[in-house]
Design a protein around this motif. Structure first.
Motif, PDB file in Angstrom:
ATOM      1  N   TRP A  71       0.818  -1.208   0.000  1.00 53.14           N
ATOM      2  CA  TRP A  71       0.000   0.000   0.000  1.00 53.14           C
ATOM      3  C   TRP A  71       0.856   1.263   0.000  1.00 53.14           C
ATOM      4  O   TRP A  71       0.507   2.253  -0.663  1.00 53.14           O
ATOM      5  N   ALA A  72       1.970   1.235   0.712  1.00 53.31           N
ATOM      6  CA  ALA A  72       2.866   2.383   0.671  1.00 53.31           C
ATOM      7  C   ALA A  72       3.438   2.564  -0.735  1.00 53.31           C
ATOM      8  O   ALA A  72       3.568   3.696  -1.222  1.00 53.31           O
ATOM      9  N   TRP A  73       3.765   1.453  -1.389  1.00 51.60           N
ATOM     10  CA  TRP A  73       4.267   1.529  -2.761  1.00 51.60           C
ATOM     11  C   TRP A  73       3.182   2.062  -3.697  1.00 51.60           C
ATOM     12  O   TRP A  73       3.451   2.901  -4.557  1.00 51.60           O
ATOM     13  N   VAL A  74       1.964   1.585  -3.551  1.00 51.76           N
ATOM     14  CA  VAL A  74       0.848   2.021  -4.403  1.00 51.76           C
ATOM     15  C   VAL A  74       0.633   3.518  -4.274  1.00 51.76           C
ATOM     16  O   VAL A  74       0.509   4.240  -5.276  1.00 51.76           O
ATOM     17  N   ASN A  75       0.593   4.007  -3.048  1.00 51.42           N
ATOM     18  CA  ASN A  75       0.322   5.432  -2.832  1.00 51.42           C
ATOM     19  C   ASN A  75       1.401   6.306  -3.462  1.00 51.42           C
ATOM     20  O   ASN A  75       1.104   7.328  -4.089  1.00 51.42           O
ATOM     21  N   PHE A  76       2.662   5.923  -3.294  1.00 47.31           N
ATOM     22  CA  PHE A  76       3.740   6.695  -3.907  1.00 47.31           C
ATOM     23  C   PHE A  76       3.638   6.653  -5.432  1.00 47.31           C
ATOM     24  O   PHE A  76       3.810   7.670  -6.112  1.00 47.31           O
ATOM     25  N   SER A  77       3.355   5.470  -5.985  1.00 55.94           N
ATOM     26  CA  SER A  77       3.365   5.303  -7.439  1.00 55.94           C
ATOM     27  C   SER A  77       2.284   6.146  -8.110  1.00 55.94           C
ATOM     28  O   SER A  77       2.529   6.792  -9.135  1.00 55.94           O
ATOM     29  N   TRP A  78       1.072   6.145  -7.544  1.00 57.21           N
ATOM     30  CA  TRP A  78      -0.010   6.924  -8.145  1.00 57.21           C
ATOM     31  C   TRP A  78       0.198   8.419  -7.930  1.00 57.21           C
ATOM     32  O   TRP A  78      -0.135   9.225  -8.803  1.00 57.21           O
ATOM     33  N   PHE A  79       0.746   8.793  -6.772  1.00 55.45           N
ATOM     34  CA  PHE A  79       1.036  10.213  -6.556  1.00 55.45           C
ATOM     35  C   PHE A  79       2.093  10.689  -7.547  1.00 55.45           C
ATOM     36  O   PHE A  79       1.952  11.750  -8.165  1.00 55.45           O
ATOM     37  N   SER A  80       3.167   9.910  -7.692  1.00 51.10           N
ATOM     38  CA  SER A  80       4.242  10.339  -8.591  1.00 51.10           C
ATOM     39  C   SER A  80       3.770  10.376 -10.038  1.00 51.10           C
ATOM     40  O   SER A  80       4.252  11.184 -10.831  1.00 51.10           O
ATOM     41  N   SER A  81       2.818   9.522 -10.392  1.00 46.44           N
ATOM     42  CA  SER A  81       2.294   9.554 -11.750  1.00 46.44           C
ATOM     43  C   SER A  81       1.582  10.868 -12.044  1.00 46.44           C
ATOM     44  O   SER A  81       1.601  11.353 -13.174  1.00 46.44           O
TER      45      SER A  81
END
Length: 396
Positions: A71-81
């Motif tokens: 979930w931490a990875w998901v949140n960073f990935s979508w924010f950075s996108s």
């Protein structure tokens, strides 16, 4: 995108879904590699639990820890996108998030052994507060609905982090229920935050990010399995028992790679509804992919007498996550590009065949690997026939 004269800070504006040539950055790749350290720790603890015959303790613990990592990875990935500025401040905050996941990884063994989630919670806190600062920065540069979306994210993440304290302060019997409730609330934050105004994540970038993380997780699976086979061979010289497991495990991993990347997916990610279902479903994709490596380690230990479980249980440690991977990839990913019942049935039928391999005794892993190879062969053949049929069809 405006940039001040110092070249250190940029105004955090949205990148846009129509941006061309959007690819993963070196910082994002570094971020993924550091996250796999935590994935490896979770897998290692799962191996110990399963090899000692404690699946009731190991599997829930693995699922809980993996959720925090994923979930931490998901949140960073979508924010950075949506908001990656790649300036100095953005990089520093991202490095803080990486430090948080390393703290979380260090706390995984204690969480498994003593149900002490203090260090895991603290590492998660570091990651989440860093993300909150990013959302507040985005809100500061935005106005109107975009600003409200960013603030909803920041508030939602903060409230959820308080809720996760239940894993630290409540008795052990309550923790599974705390985890279930908080996991649902965490996944509800993006849905609620983007109801009125979606963020500008990039479909091609998101699909690439998920694909790259799949590759890294499968790579960690290969590394874990290789180390297990090497250690067993050095200590017991039981090549006759190890070679079928090594060959079968490699075939399973190769098949998993082929199955996942058989179809492009970015064109399917046309709305938040489609993207959220696809993105959330990857919890099972990543979780099962990593668990395959742990299962191969368990099968290796059982074959040389180090694991205190029957052969069928060791075999299930490989076949169950492999079957779960096939079904999940078909359900959220590949079925959108399949045509006709034959193509649609390949992965579900293969998943059932993989589960049946559990009862093949010492040949279970090799049998499952052959099923994976056959799955790829059948899928490629059916796709080739479809392509030939489309070429023969005259244009309207």
């Amino acid at each position: 995108m405006s940039q001040d004269s110092s070249g250190v800070l940029r105004r955090m504006t949205e990148r846009g879904r129509e941006e061309e040539h959007r690819t993963a950055t070196p910082l994002e790749l570094f971020f993924d590699l550091c996250f796999v350290v935590a994935v490896a720790q979770a897998g290692r603890q799962l191996v110990h639990a399963l090899a000692e015959g404690h699946p009731g303790h190991g599997i829930p613990g693995y699922l809980m820890v993996f959720f925090a990592i994923w979930w931490a990875w998901v949140n960073f990935s979508w924010f950075s996108s949506a908001y990656d500025t790649d300036d100095a401040l953005y990089r520093v905050v991202t490095l803080v998030q990486i430090a948080g996941v390393l703290v979380l990884a260090a706390g995984v063994p204690r969480a498994f052994a003593a149900s002490d989630f203090t260090m895991v919670w603290f590492g998660y806190l570091v990651m989440r507060l860093a993300l909150v600062s990013q959302w507040l920065r985005a809100a500061h540069a935005a106005t109107g609905p975009e600003r409200r979306t960013a603030l909803r994210y920041a508030i939602g993440v903060c409230l959820c982090q308080v809720g996760w304290l239940g894993l630290v302060v409540l008795p052990g019997s309550a923790r599974p229920w705390v985890f279930l409730a908080m996991a649902l609330l965490e996944m509800a934050v993006p849905v609620c935050a983007e109801l009125s105004r979606p963020t500008a994540w990039h479909p091609h970038h998101i699909s690439e990010r998920y694909g790259l993380f799949t590759i890294i997780v499968l790579g960690e699976t290969v590394a874990a399995a290789t180390t297990a086979v090497q250690s067993a061979a050095d200590e017991h010289e039981a090549l006759g028992e190890l070679l079928p497991i090594a060959a079968g495990g490699l075939l399973i991993i190769f098949a998993a790679f082929w199955i996942y990347f058989a179809v492009p997916i970015h064109l399917h990610l046309a709305s938040n509804r489609q993207a959220f279902v696809w993105g959330y479903g990857h919890y099972l994709v990543f979780c099962s992919a990593a668990a395959i490596g742990a299962g191969i380690e368990v099968a290796v230990e059982e074959s040389v007498g180090k694991a205190h479980i029957p052969t069928v249980a060791a075999s299930a440690a490989v076949t169950v996550p492999a079957a779960l991977f096939m079904v999940t990839v078909w359900l959220i990913h590949s079925r959108h590009h399949k045509r006709g019942p034959a193509q649609q049935l390949v992965l579900p039928v293969s998943a059932l065949a993989t589960l049946a391999c559990t009862f093949a005794g010492t040949w279970a892993v090799l049998a499952a690997g052959l099923v994976g190879a056959a799955t790829v062969a059948v899928g490629v053949t059916l796709m080739a026939r479809q392509g030939e049929g489309e070429e023969e069809t005259p244009a309207p």
